[in-house]
Design a protein around this motif. Structure first.
Motif, mmCIF file in Angstrom:
data_model
loop_
_atom_site.group_PDB
_atom_site.id
_atom_site.type_symbol
_atom_site.label_atom_id
_atom_site.label_comp_id
_atom_site.label_asym_id
_atom_site.label_seq_id
_atom_site.Cartn_x
_atom_site.Cartn_y
_atom_site.Cartn_z
ATOM 1 N N ARG A 1 0.813 -1.220 0.000
ATOM 2 C CA ARG A 1 0.000 0.000 0.000
ATOM 3 C C ARG A 1 0.844 1.267 0.000
ATOM 4 N NH1 ARG A 1 -4.767 -1.433 4.450
ATOM 5 N NH2 ARG A 1 -5.608 -3.247 3.337
ATOM 6 N N ALA A 2 2.148 1.123 -0.097
ATOM 7 C CA ALA A 2 3.021 2.295 -0.062
ATOM 8 C C ALA A 2 3.764 2.400 -1.392
ATOM 9 C CB ALA A 2 3.982 2.197 1.125
ATOM 10 N N ASN A 3 5.086 2.490 -1.339
ATOM 11 C CA ASN A 3 5.850 2.700 -2.571
ATOM 12 C C ASN A 3 5.989 1.438 -3.411
ATOM 13 O OD1 ASN A 3 7.569 1.762 -0.373
ATOM 14 N ND2 ASN A 3 9.268 1.983 -1.802
ATOM 15 N N ILE A 4 5.765 0.260 -2.813
ATOM 16 C CA ILE A 4 5.822 -0.995 -3.562
ATOM 17 C C ILE A 4 4.401 -1.506 -3.745
ATOM 18 C CG2 ILE A 4 6.708 -3.349 -3.636
ATOM 19 C CD1 ILE A 4 8.971 -2.450 -1.780
ATOM 20 N N ALA A 5 3.965 -1.605 -4.982
ATOM 21 C CA ALA A 5 2.601 -2.047 -5.267
ATOM 22 C C ALA A 5 2.474 -3.562 -5.236
ATOM 23 C CB ALA A 5 2.159 -1.528 -6.631
ATOM 24 N N ARG B 1 7.756 4.026 3.556
ATOM 25 C CA ARG B 1 8.157 3.182 2.439
ATOM 26 C C ARG B 1 8.289 1.744 2.939
ATOM 27 N NH1 ARG B 1 10.537 5.688 -1.853
ATOM 28 N NH2 ARG B 1 12.019 3.988 -2.143
ATOM 29 N N ASP B 2 7.783 0.805 2.150
ATOM 30 C CA ASP B 2 7.836 -0.599 2.552
ATOM 31 C C ASP B 2 9.215 -1.195 2.331
ATOM 32 O OD1 ASP B 2 5.291 -0.918 3.518
ATOM 33 O OD2 ASP B 2 4.451 -1.640 1.624
ATOM 34 N N GLU B 3 9.574 -2.102 3.225
ATOM 35 C CA GLU B 3 10.712 -2.986 3.008
ATOM 36 C C GLU B 3 10.183 -4.355 2.592
ATOM 37 O OE1 GLU B 3 12.179 0.377 4.374
ATOM 38 O OE2 GLU B 3 10.923 -0.735 5.792
ATOM 39 N N ALA B 4 11.026 -5.121 1.894
ATOM 40 C CA ALA B 4 10.664 -6.455 1.419
ATOM 41 C C ALA B 4 11.445 -7.490 2.214
ATOM 42 C CB ALA B 4 10.977 -6.582 -0.071
ATOM 43 N N ILE B 5 10.726 -8.452 2.793
ATOM 44 C CA ILE B 5 11.324 -9.470 3.646
ATOM 45 C C ILE B 5 11.185 -10.820 2.958
ATOM 46 C CG2 ILE B 5 11.230 -10.593 5.903
ATOM 47 C CD1 ILE B 5 9.843 -8.020 6.937
ATOM 48 N N GLU C 1 7.514 -4.199 -7.878
ATOM 49 C CA GLU C 1 6.845 -3.257 -8.767
ATOM 50 C C GLU C 1 6.467 -2.011 -7.977
ATOM 51 O OE1 GLU C 1 2.652 -2.905 -11.187
ATOM 52 O OE2 GLU C 1 3.638 -4.865 -11.099
ATOM 53 N N GLY C 2 7.011 -0.878 -8.367
ATOM 54 C CA GLY C 2 6.738 0.366 -7.666
ATOM 55 C C GLY C 2 5.327 0.863 -7.911
ATOM 56 N N SER C 3 4.906 1.798 -7.095
ATOM 57 C CA SER C 3 3.575 2.379 -7.256
ATOM 58 C C SER C 3 3.441 3.120 -8.578
ATOM 59 C CB SER C 3 3.281 3.324 -6.088
ATOM 60 O OG SER C 3 4.292 4.325 -5.982
ATOM 61 N N ASP C 4 4.574 3.424 -9.219
ATOM 62 C CA ASP C 4 4.545 4.082 -10.528
ATOM 63 C C ASP C 4 4.500 3.083 -11.687
ATOM 64 O OD1 ASP C 4 7.077 3.005 -10.392
ATOM 65 O OD2 ASP C 4 8.150 4.921 -10.586
ATOM 66 N N GLY C 5 4.450 1.765 -11.350
ATOM 67 C CA GLY C 5 4.363 0.740 -12.378
ATOM 68 C C GLY C 5 5.694 0.193 -12.855
ATOM 69 N N ARG C 6 6.798 0.830 -12.481
ATOM 70 C CA ARG C 6 8.106 0.332 -12.892
ATOM 71 C C ARG C 6 8.484 -0.891 -12.065
ATOM 72 N NH1 ARG C 6 12.391 5.076 -12.767
ATOM 73 N NH2 ARG C 6 11.437 5.351 -10.708
ATOM 74 N N ILE C 7 9.146 -1.864 -12.703
ATOM 75 C CA ILE C 7 9.529 -3.103 -12.039
ATOM 76 C C ILE C 7 11.044 -3.148 -11.874
ATOM 77 C CG2 ILE C 7 9.535 -5.627 -12.168
ATOM 78 C CD1 ILE C 7 6.960 -5.446 -13.787
#
Length: 352
Positions: free
Chosen positions: A109-113, A173-177, A141-147
């Motif tokens: 729900r933040a910078n990573i879609a 901003r989200d982190e990925a675990i 995949e970012g909130s702007d659609g870029r992967i």
């Protein structure tokens, strides 16, 4: 933040003063409801089904059968029930073309879609999740659609089926675990971030130290009420699992607390969601529900006062085999823990 600070102050006063119940080890009598009817291929899922990967809020839940239909789980007049008819869950979008075959898409729900695992590989033939195919990369995949993509070298794999998204440091901003396993040293827990068009490695816990040794994440929250988010995991859940908390501070993971006697995974199973996070004690601090080492007893534990405490348990004659979900079953707002046993029994538990 003010609400959490007030809750932490309350817990600190309890642990420092005369209210000894804050650190007692007594086990209360939980409300336990049971109903038969689960089949071997049934799964306990959230409704509408979108998964964030970690520490999600309670929701409606249902039973998804082999036909893909989801039958809601309900509670009426004290009776637990599974609806006779199901509906097809809402499809949010298509699966990415390069996702791991048995991988899951995680939604943020933040910078990573969205996030998912990529690049299947057989270079680490452990098979803890049902086969010897693991992931060699991940995509954010970012909130702007870029992967943005990240690929591991030949010395490790992502021994996982999902990427968990959560804001560990409160910066919005989200982190990925994700679980990263080294061919010669076993599993570690790794944290990545999205940096523009790149995936940036941030931190990891020390690898277990031996090949074919694994860990399974539980969730992330401020479990000890010190103002920092901890990531909870069960290390070696198949051989005497240990619940460990790692604090994310200064963009690094630091070991914080640990307790023994847990398991949140059956070896060879694809189900990784056998634990849940919720504030059942009502003190404003998230608690953890996770099975014991044999997965036949659900244990409710807290680290709210800086010390491990078990405040409720529910024992079963059969092992827990499904996902463990925090559930809203009626209009009362009461939060239950819902899961299924090996004999087809559906269980709903509310600690008291």
């Amino acid at each position: 933040m003010m609400v959490r600070a007030a809750a932490c102050l309350f817990v600190a006063l309890l642990s420092a003063g005369a209210a000894l119940t804050a650190i007692s080890t007594g086990v209360n009598a939980a409300e336990v409801l049971r109903v038969p009817g689960l089949l071997a291929d049934d799964a306990i899922v959230r409704i509408p089904g979108i998964e964030g990967g970690s520490s999600q809020a309670p929701s409606a839940v249902g039973v998804r059968g082999a036909d893909g239909l989801v039958r809601p789980i309900t509670l009426a007049d004290g009776t637990l029930a599974i609806a006779n008819h199901g509906t097809m869950p809402t499809v949010t979008d298509s699966r990415p073309a390069d996702i791991l075959v048995d991988g899951e898409v995680t939604y943020g729900r933040a910078n990573i879609a969205r996030a998912w695992l990529t690049d299947p590989t057989e270079r680490y033939r452990h098979g803890v999740l049902g086969d010897a195919i693991e992931a060699g990369g991940l995509a954010l995949e970012g909130s702007d659609g870029r992967i943005a993509r990240y690929k591991l070298d030949a010395g490790s794999v992502f021994e996982d089926r999902r990427v968990r998204l959560i804001d560990l440091d409160g910066d919005g901003r989200d982190e990925a675990i994700v679980v990263q396993s080294y061919l010669d040293a076993g599993a570690a827990l790794a944290v990545f971030g999205l940096d523009g068009s790149n995936v940036a490695f941030l931190s990891e816990v020390p690898a277990i130290g031996r090949a074919n040794r694994w860990l399974n994440p539980v969730g992330a929250a401020d479990f000890d009420c010190d103002g920092q988010t901890e990531v909870a995991l069960v290390e070696t859940p198949h051989i005497g699992g240990r619940l460990r908390l790692y604090e994310f501070r200064d963009r690094r993971l630091h070991e914080d607390h640990a307790a023994s006697g847990f398991s949140n995974h059956a070896i060879g199973s694809r189900e990784q969601s056998q634990a849940a996070v919720h504030d059942w004690t009502g003190d404003g601090v998230p608690d953890i529900a996770v099975p014991d080492a044999r997965r036949s007893t659900m244990r409710f534990v807290t680290f709210a006062d800086g010390e491990f405490r078990e405040f409720d348990t529910v024992a079963h004659r059969q092992p827990i085999v499904t996902a463990v979900r925090t559930a809203l079953l009626d209009s009362s707002g009461a939060v239950y823990l819902v899961y299924g046993l090996a004999d087809g029994t559906l269980v709903a538990v509310r600690p008291k």
